[in-house]
Design a protein around this motif. Structure first.
Motif, mmCIF file in Angstrom:
data_model
loop_
_atom_site.group_PDB
_atom_site.id
_atom_site.type_symbol
_atom_site.label_atom_id
_atom_site.label_comp_id
_atom_site.label_asym_id
_atom_site.label_seq_id
_atom_site.Cartn_x
_atom_site.Cartn_y
_atom_site.Cartn_z
ATOM 1 N N HIS A 169 10.003 2.087 1.848
ATOM 2 C CA HIS A 169 10.055 1.061 1.662
ATOM 3 C C HIS A 169 10.234 0.024 0.046
ATOM 4 N N ALA A 170 9.420 1.330 -1.085
ATOM 5 C CA ALA A 170 9.539 0.964 -1.912
ATOM 6 C C ALA A 170 11.254 1.663 -2.682
ATOM 7 N N GLY A 171 11.986 -0.252 -3.593
ATOM 8 C CA GLY A 171 12.887 0.368 -4.396
ATOM 9 C C GLY A 171 13.817 0.452 -3.649
ATOM 10 N N LEU A 172 14.160 0.562 -2.057
ATOM 11 C CA LEU A 172 14.896 0.916 -1.395
ATOM 12 C C LEU A 172 15.398 -0.740 -0.777
ATOM 13 N N GLN A 227 14.799 7.522 -8.210
ATOM 14 C CA GLN A 227 13.696 6.968 -8.812
ATOM 15 C C GLN A 227 13.182 5.849 -8.822
ATOM 16 N N ASN A 228 13.365 4.643 -8.125
ATOM 17 C CA ASN A 228 12.974 3.648 -8.081
ATOM 18 C C ASN A 228 11.566 3.598 -7.240
ATOM 19 N N ASN A 229 11.648 4.657 -5.885
ATOM 20 C CA ASN A 229 10.358 4.694 -4.706
ATOM 21 C C ASN A 229 10.046 5.822 -5.846
ATOM 22 N N LEU A 230 9.797 6.414 -6.268
ATOM 23 C CA LEU A 230 9.066 7.207 -7.225
ATOM 24 C C LEU A 230 8.278 6.857 -8.436
ATOM 25 N N ALA A 231 8.814 6.050 -9.098
ATOM 26 C CA ALA A 231 8.271 5.042 -10.438
ATOM 27 C C ALA A 231 7.339 4.411 -9.037
ATOM 28 N N ALA A 232 7.123 3.294 -8.154
ATOM 29 C CA ALA A 232 6.867 2.437 -6.957
ATOM 30 C C ALA A 232 5.333 3.827 -6.901
ATOM 31 N N LEU A 233 5.264 4.527 -6.312
ATOM 32 C CA LEU A 233 4.179 5.674 -5.790
ATOM 33 C C LEU A 233 3.905 5.760 -6.653
ATOM 34 N N GLU A 234 3.694 5.855 -8.254
ATOM 35 C CA GLU A 234 2.893 6.508 -9.310
ATOM 36 C C GLU A 234 2.585 5.421 -10.442
ATOM 37 N N LEU A 261 5.378 11.834 3.275
ATOM 38 C CA LEU A 261 4.462 11.852 2.266
ATOM 39 C C LEU A 261 3.363 12.211 2.865
ATOM 40 N N HIS A 262 2.745 10.759 2.898
ATOM 41 C CA HIS A 262 1.551 10.304 2.950
ATOM 42 C C HIS A 262 0.729 10.641 4.216
ATOM 43 N N LEU A 263 1.054 10.761 5.679
ATOM 44 C CA LEU A 263 1.303 11.356 6.916
ATOM 45 C C LEU A 263 0.842 13.638 6.414
ATOM 46 N N ARG A 264 2.324 13.434 5.661
ATOM 47 C CA ARG A 264 1.889 15.250 5.322
ATOM 48 C C ARG A 264 0.995 15.192 4.333
ATOM 49 N N MET A 265 0.002 14.631 3.844
ATOM 50 C CA MET A 265 -0.845 14.760 2.694
ATOM 51 C C MET A 265 -2.257 14.585 3.562
ATOM 52 N N GLN A 266 -2.589 13.196 4.438
ATOM 53 C CA GLN A 266 -3.206 13.315 4.839
ATOM 54 C C GLN A 266 -4.123 14.390 5.848
ATOM 55 N N ARG A 267 -2.875 15.491 6.463
ATOM 56 C CA ARG A 267 -2.856 16.142 7.402
ATOM 57 C C ARG A 267 -3.376 18.278 6.443
ATOM 58 N N HIS A 268 -2.266 17.917 5.587
ATOM 59 C CA HIS A 268 -2.787 19.215 4.209
ATOM 60 C C HIS A 268 -4.071 18.582 4.255
ATOM 61 N N CYS A 269 -5.252 17.492 3.703
ATOM 62 C CA CYS A 269 -5.896 17.725 3.217
ATOM 63 C C CYS A 269 -7.471 17.889 4.338
ATOM 64 N N GLU A 270 -6.609 17.580 5.699
ATOM 65 C CA GLU A 270 -7.732 17.889 6.944
ATOM 66 C C GLU A 270 -7.821 19.325 6.722
ATOM 67 N N ASN A 271 -6.663 19.811 7.100
ATOM 68 C CA ASN A 271 -6.479 21.096 7.098
ATOM 69 C C ASN A 271 -6.978 22.180 6.137
ATOM 70 N N GLY A 272 -7.004 21.446 4.946
ATOM 71 C CA GLY A 272 -7.710 22.326 3.316
ATOM 72 C C GLY A 272 -8.909 22.150 3.828
ATOM 73 N N LYS A 273 -9.773 21.214 3.824
ATOM 74 C CA LYS A 273 -11.024 20.858 4.080
ATOM 75 C C LYS A 273 -11.196 21.997 5.409
ATOM 76 N N ALA A 274 -10.708 22.042 6.052
ATOM 77 C CA ALA A 274 -11.247 23.143 7.488
ATOM 78 C C ALA A 274 -11.341 24.233 7.092
ATOM 79 N N LYS A 328 1.195 -1.489 0.022
ATOM 80 C CA LYS A 328 -0.087 -0.084 -0.288
ATOM 81 C C LYS A 328 0.816 1.477 0.337
ATOM 82 N N PHE A 329 0.780 3.080 -0.251
ATOM 83 C CA PHE A 329 1.237 3.585 -0.033
ATOM 84 C C PHE A 329 2.490 4.226 0.979
ATOM 85 N N GLY A 330 1.612 3.853 1.684
ATOM 86 C CA GLY A 330 2.679 4.392 3.045
ATOM 87 C C GLY A 330 3.486 3.584 3.369
#
Ligand SMILES: *Cc1c(COP(=O)(O)O)cnc(C)c1O
Length: 379
Positions: free
Chosen positions: A9-12, A56-63, A245-258, A2-4
């Motif tokens: 771990h991906a590519g590392l 590069q490998n990690n970014l490829a996995a995330l997309e 990234l996943h933890l930050r994005m979660q909070r960016h989204c929560e704060n954005g909505k509020a 999964k994403f988080g």
């Protein structure tokens, strides 16, 4: 995976020589060969560097892609994609485009005989009106800046496939956490890694992610030939940033909505442009192609003057007045005098960039403090 889990771990792999869990910064330009051509996969750091390969490998996995390529900036990545084209080729692009992308297309690549059409893509079928025998590429940026319009990626892909065009999505504003264009059939995903992926406002970098082996080989050839590669130190910083990234994005989204909800109910505020609002004109497409709505938004004031906007912009304490976006700290900006100052007033107002329009990159601070800060500035 999964994403988080992938972000961490991906590519590392632990460093084989020492077991170091963090990918070392391979600060080297060259690699010793046992005999001519007898090497460990690395010859010269413009072509290959282990820290860059890990990223590069990690970014490829995330997309959800097979191939990742890192560049010295988002514009370096854009430059590489445009170099797939030849004189006479035509590109159909989003009109509400990142300013630097518009600049490189119109001021650099137009000089090499490439023609660009900048069009509204809200009715995605309109793309087809501009397709002719010279068309080679569709360039989509979504969400757009600063109006947060959402463009139907699957719709653009359908037209691209029908006419055998390369589709590119600049996924910077969404980040791979919110949307994965390759899953929708896009050929090339572009990121300004400088923004959400790096996330800490300390690196300038770009990246491309692809599944198509032929296109990936062409772009790797351009990357090595033209040389706009990212350095190992920067790759290390981004690998470090990505782990949250996943933890930050979660909070960016929560704060954005509020904050969007706060602004909608504020008596001084005019329109609020945030794709998570149910009355946003493209909310349905946003819901379909994005997992959440992020931390970027714009709003206008009821007093639609530069003076009123200036009062708000100069009275925030936590929201720093600056260009860029996607970092942990909240930023505030004024498109009419900052990012969009070079566009004539009449033209920018047509696309919604009015005198009082204010753009926010909502960070990951505590929401109570952010709302208090905006509330004070608006008062
Ligand atoms: C910042 C940005 C770019 C350019 O990236 P740099 O890393 O600044 O070169 C391209 N597209 C979008 C949407 C951006 O926000």
């Amino acid at each position: 995976m999964k994403f988080g889990t992938k972000t961490i771990h991906a590519g590392l792999e632990p460093d084989p020589s020492t077991g170091a869990i963090m990918t070392p910064i391979f600060q080297t330009s060259t690699y010793v060969q046992a005999a001519p051509g007898d090497h460990k996969g690395y010859e010269y750091s413009r072509t290959q560097n282990p820290t860059r390969s890990a990223l590069q490998n990690n970014l490829a996995a995330l997309e959800n892609g097979k191939f990742g390529l890192c560049f010295s900036s988002g514009m370096g990545a854009t430059d590489a994609v445009a170099k797939l084209l030849k004189p006479g080729d035509e590109v159909i692009s989003t009109n509400d485009l990142y300013g630097g992308t518009y600049r490189i297309f119109t001021k650099i690549f137009a000089n090499y005989g490439i023609k660009f059409h900048f069009i509204h893509m809200e009715n995605i079928g309109d793309i087809e009106k501009y397709v002719n025998k010279n068309t080679k590429m569709i360039w989509v940026e979504t969400p757009t800046n600063p109006m947060l319009n959402i463009i139907d990626i699957a719709g653009a892909v359908a037209i691209g496939k029908k006419h055998n065009l390369i589709t590119v999505v600049d996924n910077t504003f969404a980040s791979p956490y919110l949307q994965n264009p390759l899953d929708m059939g896009v050929d090339i995903v572009l990121h300004s890694v400088t923004k959400y992926i790096g996330g800490h406002s300390d690196v300038v970098m770009g990246a491309l992610v692809l599944n198509d082996e032929t296109l990936a080989a062409q772009l790797a050839f351009i990357q090595n030939s033209c040389g706009a590669v990212s350095g190992p130190q920067d790759c290390f910083l981004v690998l470090r940033g990505i782990k949250t990234l996943h933890l930050r994005m979660q909070r960016h989204c929560e704060n954005g909505k509020a904050i969007a909800a706060f602004l909608v109910n504020h008596p001084m505020v005019g329109n609020v442009y945030y794709p998570g609002l149910t009355n946003h004109p493209n909310h349905a497409i946003a819901k379909k192609q994005m997992r959440d709505f992020g931390g970027m938004m714009s709003f206008s004031l009821k007093d639609n003057s530069i003076d009123a906007a200036m009062k708000v912009l100069s009275n925030t304490q936590l929201f720093s007045l600056a260009e860029s976006l996607g970092g942990v700290e909240s930023l505030i900006g004024h498109p009419a005098t900052m990012t969009h100052a070079s566009i004539p007033k009449e033209e920018r107002e047509k696309s919604g960039v009015t005198d009082s329009l204010i753009r926010l990159s909502v960070g990951v601070e505590d929401i109570e403090d952010l709302i208090e800060d905006l509330s004070n500035a608006l008062a």
